[in-house]
Design a protein around this motif. Structure first.
Motif, PDB file in Angstrom:
ATOM      1  N   LYS A 154      28.094  42.964  28.823  1.00 22.21           N
ATOM      2  CA  LYS A 154      29.355  43.472  28.288  1.00 22.21           C
ATOM      3  C   LYS A 154      30.493  42.920  29.131  1.00 22.21           C
ATOM      4  CE  LYS A 154      31.952  47.616  27.061  1.00 22.21           C
ATOM      5  NZ  LYS A 154      31.956  49.104  27.009  1.00 22.21           N
ATOM      6  N   ILE A 155      31.372  42.180  28.513  1.00 25.12           N
ATOM      7  CA  ILE A 155      32.443  41.491  29.229  1.00 25.12           C
ATOM      8  C   ILE A 155      33.695  42.360  29.284  1.00 25.12           C
ATOM      9  CG2 ILE A 155      34.008  39.517  29.101  1.00 25.12           C
ATOM     10  CD1 ILE A 155      31.599  37.924  27.969  1.00 25.12           C
ATOM     11  N   VAL A 156      34.167  42.597  30.499  1.00 26.05           N
ATOM     12  CA  VAL A 156      35.388  43.364  30.734  1.00 26.05           C
ATOM     13  C   VAL A 156      36.553  42.382  30.836  1.00 26.05           C
ATOM     14  CG1 VAL A 156      36.549  44.958  32.317  1.00 26.05           C
ATOM     15  CG2 VAL A 156      34.074  45.133  31.951  1.00 26.05           C
ATOM     16  N   PRO A 157      37.721  42.696  30.260  1.00 25.57           N
ATOM     17  CA  PRO A 157      38.859  41.769  30.351  1.00 25.57           C
ATOM     18  C   PRO A 157      39.128  41.348  31.793  1.00 25.57           C
ATOM     19  CG  PRO A 157      39.371  43.553  28.848  1.00 25.57           C
ATOM     20  CD  PRO A 157      38.059  43.912  29.486  1.00 25.57           C
ATOM     21  N   PRO A 158      39.384  40.055  32.015  1.00 24.87           N
ATOM     22  CA  PRO A 158      39.594  39.574  33.380  1.00 24.87           C
ATOM     23  C   PRO A 158      40.963  39.987  33.931  1.00 24.87           C
ATOM     24  CG  PRO A 158      40.053  37.820  31.842  1.00 24.87           C
ATOM     25  CD  PRO A 158      39.518  38.981  31.028  1.00 24.87           C
ATOM     26  N   PHE A 159      41.066  39.960  35.242  1.00 21.85           N
ATOM     27  CA  PHE A 159      42.367  40.079  35.889  1.00 21.85           C
ATOM     28  C   PHE A 159      42.725  38.687  36.389  1.00 21.85           C
ATOM     29  CE2 PHE A 159      45.245  40.718  39.458  1.00 21.85           C
ATOM     30  CZ  PHE A 159      46.178  41.567  38.882  1.00 21.85           C
ATOM     31  N   ILE A 160      43.885  38.184  35.970  1.00 17.18           N
ATOM     32  CA  ILE A 160      44.285  36.821  36.318  1.00 17.18           C
ATOM     33  C   ILE A 160      45.615  36.865  37.053  1.00 17.18           C
ATOM     34  CG2 ILE A 160      44.720  34.498  35.447  1.00 17.18           C
ATOM     35  CD1 ILE A 160      43.253  35.358  32.857  1.00 17.18           C
ATOM     36  N   ALA A 161      45.626  36.306  38.254  1.00 20.88           N
ATOM     37  CA  ALA A 161      46.844  36.227  39.061  1.00 20.88           C
ATOM     38  C   ALA A 161      47.277  34.763  39.124  1.00 20.88           C
ATOM     39  CB  ALA A 161      46.600  36.781  40.458  1.00 20.88           C
ATOM     40  N   HIS A 162      48.386  34.452  38.466  1.00 19.54           N
ATOM     41  CA  HIS A 162      48.854  33.064  38.387  1.00 19.54           C
ATOM     42  C   HIS A 162      49.805  32.732  39.533  1.00 19.54           C
ATOM     43  CE1 HIS A 162      47.170  32.218  34.424  1.00 19.54           C
ATOM     44  NE2 HIS A 162      47.672  33.337  33.961  1.00 19.54           N
ATOM     45  N   GLY A 163      49.602  31.570  40.136  1.00 14.92           N
ATOM     46  CA  GLY A 163      50.566  31.006  41.088  1.00 14.92           C
ATOM     47  C   GLY A 163      50.908  31.881  42.283  1.00 14.92           C
ATOM     48  N   VAL A 164      49.937  32.590  42.826  1.00 15.84           N
ATOM     49  CA  VAL A 164      50.238  33.543  43.903  1.00 15.84           C
ATOM     50  C   VAL A 164      50.747  32.859  45.167  1.00 15.84           C
ATOM     51  CG1 VAL A 164      48.671  35.326  43.069  1.00 15.84           C
ATOM     52  CG2 VAL A 164      47.807  33.554  44.604  1.00 15.84           C
ATOM     53  N   GLN A 165      50.366  31.596  45.383  1.00 14.77           N
ATOM     54  CA  GLN A 165      50.776  30.914  46.610  1.00 14.77           C
ATOM     55  C   GLN A 165      52.285  30.681  46.667  1.00 14.77           C
ATOM     56  OE1 GLN A 165      49.082  29.625  44.130  1.00 14.77           O
ATOM     57  NE2 GLN A 165      49.458  27.436  43.839  1.00 14.77           N
ATOM     58  N   ARG A 166      52.952  30.753  45.515  1.00 14.09           N
ATOM     59  CA  ARG A 166      54.400  30.533  45.490  1.00 14.09           C
ATOM     60  C   ARG A 166      55.191  31.832  45.356  1.00 14.09           C
ATOM     61  NH1 ARG A 166      52.376  26.417  42.227  1.00 14.09           N
ATOM     62  NH2 ARG A 166      52.915  27.527  40.302  1.00 14.09           N
ATOM     63  N   LYS A 167      54.501  32.948  45.406  1.00 11.73           N
ATOM     64  CA  LYS A 167      55.181  34.232  45.247  1.00 11.73           C
ATOM     65  C   LYS A 167      55.509  34.862  46.596  1.00 11.73           C
ATOM     66  CE  LYS A 167      53.040  35.240  40.763  1.00 11.73           C
ATOM     67  NZ  LYS A 167      54.265  34.954  39.993  1.00 11.73           N
ATOM     68  N   SER A 168      56.511  35.725  46.586  1.00 14.76           N
ATOM     69  CA  SER A 168      56.923  36.420  47.801  1.00 14.76           C
ATOM     70  C   SER A 168      55.904  37.488  48.186  1.00 14.76           C
ATOM     71  CB  SER A 168      58.281  37.090  47.580  1.00 14.76           C
ATOM     72  OG  SER A 168      58.167  38.131  46.615  1.00 14.76           O
ATOM     73  N   HIS A 169      56.026  37.976  49.405  1.00  9.29           N
ATOM     74  CA  HIS A 169      55.132  39.046  49.855  1.00  9.29           C
ATOM     75  C   HIS A 169      55.257  40.268  48.949  1.00  9.29           C
ATOM     76  CE1 HIS A 169      52.919  41.702  52.529  1.00  9.29           C
ATOM     77  NE2 HIS A 169      53.910  42.561  52.452  1.00  9.29           N
ATOM     78  N   LYS A 170      56.481  40.600  48.569  1.00  9.48           N
ATOM     79  CA  LYS A 170      56.697  41.762  47.695  1.00  9.48           C
ATOM     80  C   LYS A 170      56.029  41.556  46.339  1.00  9.48           C
ATOM     81  CE  LYS A 170      60.320  44.684  45.700  1.00  9.48           C
ATOM     82  NZ  LYS A 170      61.781  44.916  45.589  1.00  9.48           N
ATOM     83  N   ALA A 171      56.162  40.346  45.789  1.00 13.93           N
ATOM     84  CA  ALA A 171      55.542  40.057  44.490  1.00 13.93           C
ATOM     85  C   ALA A 171      54.025  40.133  44.576  1.00 13.93           C
ATOM     86  CB  ALA A 171      55.975  38.681  44.004  1.00 13.93           C
ATOM     87  N   ARG A 172      53.482  39.678  45.698  1.00 12.84           N
ATOM     88  CA  ARG A 172      52.024  39.754  45.885  1.00 12.84           C
ATOM     89  C   ARG A 172      51.555  41.205  45.950  1.00 12.84           C
ATOM     90  NH1 ARG A 172      49.300  35.315  49.607  1.00 12.84           N
ATOM     91  NH2 ARG A 172      50.127  33.413  48.680  1.00 12.84           N
ATOM     92  N   GLN A 173      52.324  42.040  46.613  1.00 11.72           N
ATOM     93  CA  GLN A 173      51.955  43.447  46.704  1.00 11.72           C
ATOM     94  C   GLN A 173      51.947  44.106  45.323  1.00 11.72           C
ATOM     95  OE1 GLN A 173      50.811  44.936  49.607  1.00 11.72           O
ATOM     96  NE2 GLN A 173      50.883  42.768  50.166  1.00 11.72           N
ATOM     97  N   LEU A 174      52.886  43.698  44.483  1.00 12.58           N
ATOM     98  CA  LEU A 174      52.925  44.234  43.121  1.00 12.58           C
ATOM     99  C   LEU A 174      51.700  43.784  42.319  1.00 12.58           C
ATOM    100  CD1 LEU A 174      56.714  43.802  42.259  1.00 12.58           C
ATOM    101  CD2 LEU A 174      55.504  45.940  42.743  1.00 12.58           C
ATOM    102  N   ILE A 175      51.257  42.556  42.560  1.00  7.93           N
ATOM    103  CA  ILE A 175      50.051  42.072  41.871  1.00  7.93           C
ATOM    104  C   ILE A 175      48.833  42.883  42.311  1.00  7.93           C
ATOM    105  CG2 ILE A 175      48.473  40.119  41.608  1.00  7.93           C
ATOM    106  CD1 ILE A 175      50.913  38.274  41.883  1.00  7.93           C
ATOM    107  N   LEU A 176      48.753  43.189  43.597  1.00  9.44           N
ATOM    108  CA  LEU A 176      47.639  44.003  44.089  1.00  9.44           C
ATOM    109  C   LEU A 176      47.643  45.388  43.442  1.00  9.44           C
ATOM    110  CD1 LEU A 176      47.656  43.080  47.894  1.00  9.44           C
ATOM    111  CD2 LEU A 176      46.133  42.205  46.112  1.00  9.44           C
ATOM    112  N   GLN A 177      48.843  45.952  43.260  1.00  8.13           N
ATOM    113  CA  GLN A 177      48.959  47.240  42.570  1.00  8.13           C
ATOM    114  C   GLN A 177      48.534  47.108  41.113  1.00  8.13           C
ATOM    115  OE1 GLN A 177      52.886  48.939  43.129  1.00  8.13           O
ATOM    116  NE2 GLN A 177      52.858  48.483  45.318  1.00  8.13           N
TER     117      GLN A 177
END
Length: 208
Positions: free
Chosen positions: A170-193
């Protein structure tokens, strides 16, 4: 609920490992039993071959699927494969955490698939491992627009279907984080949330 987490990234300080830690913490707080395999840290051998099986010989030459069937029937897998297969038997959910490299799995994770999801164990007639749930959490180099995101989605859908879809999981929808290396620390924290919310929305509600 038993969850097995696999992370395939060579850098412990990477965003992939940060996502892995979020999953581990989230499931632990939920009360799940969590096991994990950090493939690079454990120096997982990515190359399938004769060393995977103890005591197999065939005068016609080495055949991987035949050797895997022999190992399954005779308890002859090497310890590394036995350990990974035992984790899969015990779990209800498998999560693979990895960066998308050349539109596919990193070599070490592809090697895990080759060596652990063996013939007769994970696929084939009367396979021992019954279908579970599986989810991918993936980082990519970046997507400039919706068309590029759709292209990535198509590639990832293929990675699901070619392995776990083939096995009937059974396949669960993936979580995809695009271009994280170019994002700010704050933006990365939001992705983790966002990842924590993704896990709760797609996985926890079904276990209430």
């Amino acid at each position: 609920m038993r969850v097995h987490l696999i992370v395939a990234h060579p850098e412990e300080k990477s965003f992939n490992c940060a996502l892995h830690k979020v999953a581990k913490q989230t499931f632990s707080e939920f009360g799940a039993i969590v096991t994990e395999s950090n493939l690079y840290a454990e120096q997982f051998d990515a190359v399938a071959g004769t060393k995977d099986v103890i005591g197999f010989s065939d005068p016609s030459g080495f055949n991987l699927a035949k050797a895997q069937r022999y190992a399954l029937d005779n308890g002859a897998f090497c310890e590394q494969i036995k350990y990974e297969q035992q984790n899969l038997i015990a779990c209800d959910l498998l999560i693979l955490q990895f960066p998308l490299w050349w539109w596919s799995f990193p070599a070490i994770l592809k090697g895990w698939i080759d060596r652990v999801l063996t013939s007769g164990f994970a696929y084939g007639q009367e396979a021992i491992l019954k279908p579970r749930k599986v989810m991918y959490s993936i980082t990519t180099g970046g997507a400039a627009n919706q068309d590029e995101k759709a292209y990535y989605q198509g590639k990832i859908d293929g990675l699901y279907q070619d392995v776990f879809g083939f096995m009937g999981w059974k396949i669960v929808p993936p979580f995809i984080a695009h271009g994280v290396q170019r994002k700010s620390h704050k933006a990365r924290q939001l992705i983790l949330q966002d990842y924590q919310s993704h896990l709760k929305t797609n996985l926890f509600n079904s276990h209430k």
